[in-house]
Design a protein around this motif. Structure first.
Motif, PDB file in Angstrom:
ATOM      1  N   LYS A 113      10.629   9.526  -6.440  1.00 46.60           N
ATOM      2  CA  LYS A 113      10.091   8.328  -5.781  1.00 46.60           C
ATOM      3  C   LYS A 113      11.184   7.609  -5.013  1.00 46.60           C
ATOM      4  CE  LYS A 113       6.546   7.818  -9.331  1.00 46.60           C
ATOM      5  NZ  LYS A 113       6.076   7.066 -10.520  1.00 46.60           N
ATOM      6  N   GLN A 114      12.351   7.508  -5.620  1.00 48.49           N
ATOM      7  CA  GLN A 114      13.477   6.870  -4.945  1.00 48.49           C
ATOM      8  C   GLN A 114      13.840   7.636  -3.676  1.00 48.49           C
ATOM      9  OE1 GLN A 114      17.524   7.181  -6.643  1.00 48.49           O
ATOM     10  NE2 GLN A 114      17.516   4.938  -6.746  1.00 48.49           N
ATOM     11  N   ARG A 115      13.908   8.952  -3.774  1.00 46.66           N
ATOM     12  CA  ARG A 115      14.257   9.784  -2.626  1.00 46.66           C
ATOM     13  C   ARG A 115      13.243   9.638  -1.493  1.00 46.66           C
ATOM     14  NH1 ARG A 115      15.401  16.215  -3.170  1.00 46.66           N
ATOM     15  NH2 ARG A 115      13.303  16.223  -4.100  1.00 46.66           N
ATOM     16  N   ASN A 123       0.823  -1.211   0.000  1.00 44.18           N
ATOM     17  CA  ASN A 123       0.000   0.000   0.000  1.00 44.18           C
ATOM     18  C   ASN A 123       0.854   1.257   0.000  1.00 44.18           C
ATOM     19  OD1 ASN A 123      -2.499  -1.311  -0.050  1.00 44.18           O
ATOM     20  ND2 ASN A 123      -2.521  -1.566   2.177  1.00 44.18           N
ATOM     21  N   GLU A 124       2.011   1.178   0.679  1.00 42.04           N
ATOM     22  CA  GLU A 124       2.925   2.319   0.687  1.00 42.04           C
ATOM     23  C   GLU A 124       3.431   2.617  -0.722  1.00 42.04           C
ATOM     24  OE1 GLU A 124       6.793   3.928   3.249  1.00 42.04           O
ATOM     25  OE2 GLU A 124       6.265   1.800   3.283  1.00 42.04           O
ATOM     26  N   LEU A 125       3.767   1.575  -1.477  1.00 35.75           N
ATOM     27  CA  LEU A 125       4.225   1.763  -2.854  1.00 35.75           C
ATOM     28  C   LEU A 125       3.129   2.386  -3.719  1.00 35.75           C
ATOM     29  CD1 LEU A 125       6.187  -1.516  -3.743  1.00 35.75           C
ATOM     30  CD2 LEU A 125       7.122   0.741  -3.194  1.00 35.75           C
ATOM     31  N   ILE A 126       1.919   1.851  -3.613  1.00 34.46           N
ATOM     32  CA  ILE A 126       0.796   2.361  -4.416  1.00 34.46           C
ATOM     33  C   ILE A 126       0.534   3.834  -4.099  1.00 34.46           C
ATOM     34  CG2 ILE A 126      -1.697   2.213  -4.782  1.00 34.46           C
ATOM     35  CD1 ILE A 126      -1.470  -0.803  -4.377  1.00 34.46           C
ATOM     36  N   ASN A 127       0.470   4.156  -2.819  1.00 39.87           N
ATOM     37  CA  ASN A 127       0.147   5.523  -2.419  1.00 39.87           C
ATOM     38  C   ASN A 127       1.241   6.511  -2.819  1.00 39.87           C
ATOM     39  OD1 ASN A 127      -2.267   4.651  -1.281  1.00 39.87           O
ATOM     40  ND2 ASN A 127      -1.363   4.338   0.746  1.00 39.87           N
ATOM     41  N   LEU A 128       2.493   6.127  -2.612  1.00 41.39           N
ATOM     42  CA  LEU A 128       3.589   7.032  -2.967  1.00 41.39           C
ATOM     43  C   LEU A 128       3.675   7.220  -4.475  1.00 41.39           C
ATOM     44  CD1 LEU A 128       6.978   7.549  -1.452  1.00 41.39           C
ATOM     45  CD2 LEU A 128       6.941   6.956  -3.867  1.00 41.39           C
ATOM     46  N   ASN A 129       3.501   6.144  -5.224  1.00 39.14           N
ATOM     47  CA  ASN A 129       3.556   6.242  -6.682  1.00 39.14           C
ATOM     48  C   ASN A 129       2.497   7.208  -7.199  1.00 39.14           C
ATOM     49  OD1 ASN A 129       4.739   5.140  -9.221  1.00 39.14           O
ATOM     50  ND2 ASN A 129       2.641   4.440  -9.568  1.00 39.14           N
ATOM     51  N   ALA A 130       1.283   7.057  -6.706  1.00 37.67           N
ATOM     52  CA  ALA A 130       0.185   7.933  -7.137  1.00 37.67           C
ATOM     53  C   ALA A 130       0.425   9.376  -6.704  1.00 37.67           C
ATOM     54  CB  ALA A 130      -1.137   7.426  -6.573  1.00 37.67           C
ATOM     55  N   LYS A 131       0.927   9.557  -5.477  1.00 40.10           N
ATOM     56  CA  LYS A 131       1.152  10.903  -4.962  1.00 40.10           C
ATOM     57  C   LYS A 131       2.172  11.660  -5.800  1.00 40.10           C
ATOM     58  CE  LYS A 131       2.397  13.374  -0.714  1.00 40.10           C
ATOM     59  NZ  LYS A 131       2.771  13.228   0.726  1.00 40.10           N
ATOM     60  N   ALA A 153      13.767   7.943   2.270  1.00 35.32           N
ATOM     61  CA  ALA A 153      13.452   8.706   3.478  1.00 35.32           C
ATOM     62  C   ALA A 153      12.476   7.941   4.378  1.00 35.32           C
ATOM     63  CB  ALA A 153      12.855  10.061   3.110  1.00 35.32           C
ATOM     64  N   ALA A 154      11.665   7.071   3.755  1.00 36.21           N
ATOM     65  CA  ALA A 154      10.701   6.269   4.513  1.00 36.21           C
ATOM     66  C   ALA A 154      11.317   4.989   5.064  1.00 36.21           C
ATOM     67  CB  ALA A 154       9.503   5.927   3.628  1.00 36.21           C
ATOM     68  N   GLY A 155      12.619   4.788   4.803  1.00 32.68           N
ATOM     69  CA  GLY A 155      13.302   3.648   5.388  1.00 32.68           C
ATOM     70  C   GLY A 155      13.514   2.455   4.478  1.00 32.68           C
ATOM     71  N   TRP A 156      13.158   2.576   3.196  1.00 31.00           N
ATOM     72  CA  TRP A 156      13.397   1.482   2.268  1.00 31.00           C
ATOM     73  C   TRP A 156      14.895   1.415   1.945  1.00 31.00           C
ATOM     74  CZ3 TRP A 156       9.518  -1.382  -0.726  1.00 31.00           C
ATOM     75  CH2 TRP A 156       8.213  -1.155  -0.280  1.00 31.00           C
ATOM     76  N   PRO A 157      15.460   0.208   1.756  1.00 30.01           N
ATOM     77  CA  PRO A 157      16.901   0.086   1.482  1.00 30.01           C
ATOM     78  C   PRO A 157      17.268   0.542   0.076  1.00 30.01           C
ATOM     79  CG  PRO A 157      15.849  -2.057   1.369  1.00 30.01           C
ATOM     80  CD  PRO A 157      14.800  -1.104   1.876  1.00 30.01           C
ATOM     81  N   LYS A 158      18.410   1.219  -0.035  1.00 29.62           N
ATOM     82  CA  LYS A 158      18.859   1.747  -1.318  1.00 29.62           C
ATOM     83  C   LYS A 158      19.044   0.647  -2.367  1.00 29.62           C
ATOM     84  CE  LYS A 158      21.837   5.149  -1.390  1.00 29.62           C
ATOM     85  NZ  LYS A 158      23.094   5.969  -1.351  1.00 29.62           N
TER      86      LYS A 158
END
Length: 204
Positions: free
Chosen positions: A118-120, A73-81, A124-129
Motif C-alpha cells: 500500500k505504501q509503495r 476515495n483513492e485511499l478506500i479504493n487502494l486499500n480494498a484493492k 507511485a500515485a504521488g503521495w508524500p513519503k
C-alpha cells in the motif's frame, strides 16, 4: 494474519465528522501522540538492508496531506484493492522464518506485506513519503500487527488488512506502539496510546 472483511463503509462526510469529533472531545485526538525515538522493528531493519532506496533520505518538512473527497476515495479504493489482491499467508509458511518483511511475492504475504505494498502504490500515485508511515500495534488478541498510517489534515487514518474500512486511528481496535519517523523513513518513534481500556473492552 487473518483477514476480516468488514462491511463498514465510511463516506467522506462521515469520516470528517468522526475526525472532528475527536478534536472537539479532546480525547482521543485526531493525531497519535508521538513520543521519543525508539528502535525500529527487526523486520524493518532487515527490509531496509535489502531495500535501501525505500528507507533512504530525510524529510526536512514533513507533509500532512489535505484530505479531499478524491483523496479519500483513492485511499478506500487502494486499500480494498490490495487487500483482495494479496492472500494472507504467514512468513513462516512463505519464507521459513517467524518474521520477514518484504514486498508481496506470488500474491501472498502477512500484514507487513500488505502495508509495504500500500505504501509503495501510494508513493507511485504521488503521495508524500512523510505522510505514509508503517505502524506497529497490538491487535485484540494482543498479537503484533502492522498497518499503514496516512497523515492527513483530518487526522491519522489507518489502512489495514484485517478491517477493510479506512478508519481514523482512534476508531480501530488496536493499541499502537510505534511507527516510522516523519523525518527519516529508517527511523522509528514511540506512540503514547492512552486508549488501552477502550481497546481491551473491544477485544472482550
Amino acid at each position: 494474519m487473518k483477514f476480516i472483511k468488514t462491511t463498514l463503509n465510511l463516506t467522506f462526510t462521515a469520516a470528517i465528522t468522526l475526525s472532528t469529533m475527536g478534536v472537539a472531545n479532546a480525547s482521543p485526538a485526531r493525531f497519535m501522540d508521538m513520543g521519543k525515538s525508539v528502535k525500529a522493528p527487526i523486520g524493518h531493519v532487515q527490509f531496509c538492508r535489502e531495500n535501501r532506496q525505500a528507507c533512504a533520505g530525510r524529510n526536512d518538512g514533513p507533509v500532512v496531506v489535505r484530505l479531499t473527497e478524491a483523496r479519500w476515495n483513492e485511499l478506500i479504493n487502494l486499500n480494498a484493492k490490495v487487500n483482495h489482491q494479496i492472500k494472507p499467508v504467514t512468513d513462516q509458511k512463505l519464507f521459513g522464518k517467524a518474521e520477514y518483511w518484504t514486498y508481496p511475492r506470488s500474491g501472498a504475504g502477512d500484514c507487513e506485506e500488505y502495508v509495504l505494498e500500500k505504501q509503495r502504490k501510494l508513493l507511485a500515485a504521488g503521495w508524500p513519503k512523510s505522510a505514509l508511515l508503517i505502524t506497529v500495534a497490538k491487535d485484540v488478541k494482543n498479537e503484533g500487527h502492522a498497518v499503514l498510517t496516512v497523515r492527513t489534515d483530518q487526522g491519522d487514518m489507518i489502512l489495514d488488512n484485517q478491517i477493510e474500512a479506512v478508519l481514523p486511528w482512534y476508531s480501530t481496535p488496536y493499541r499502537y506502539i510505534k511507527r516510522q519517523s516523519t523525518l527519516e523513513p529508517a527511523k522509528w518513534t514511540g506512540i503514547s496510546d492512552q486508549r488501552v481500556k477502550t481497546v481491551a473492552s473491544i477485544g472482550n
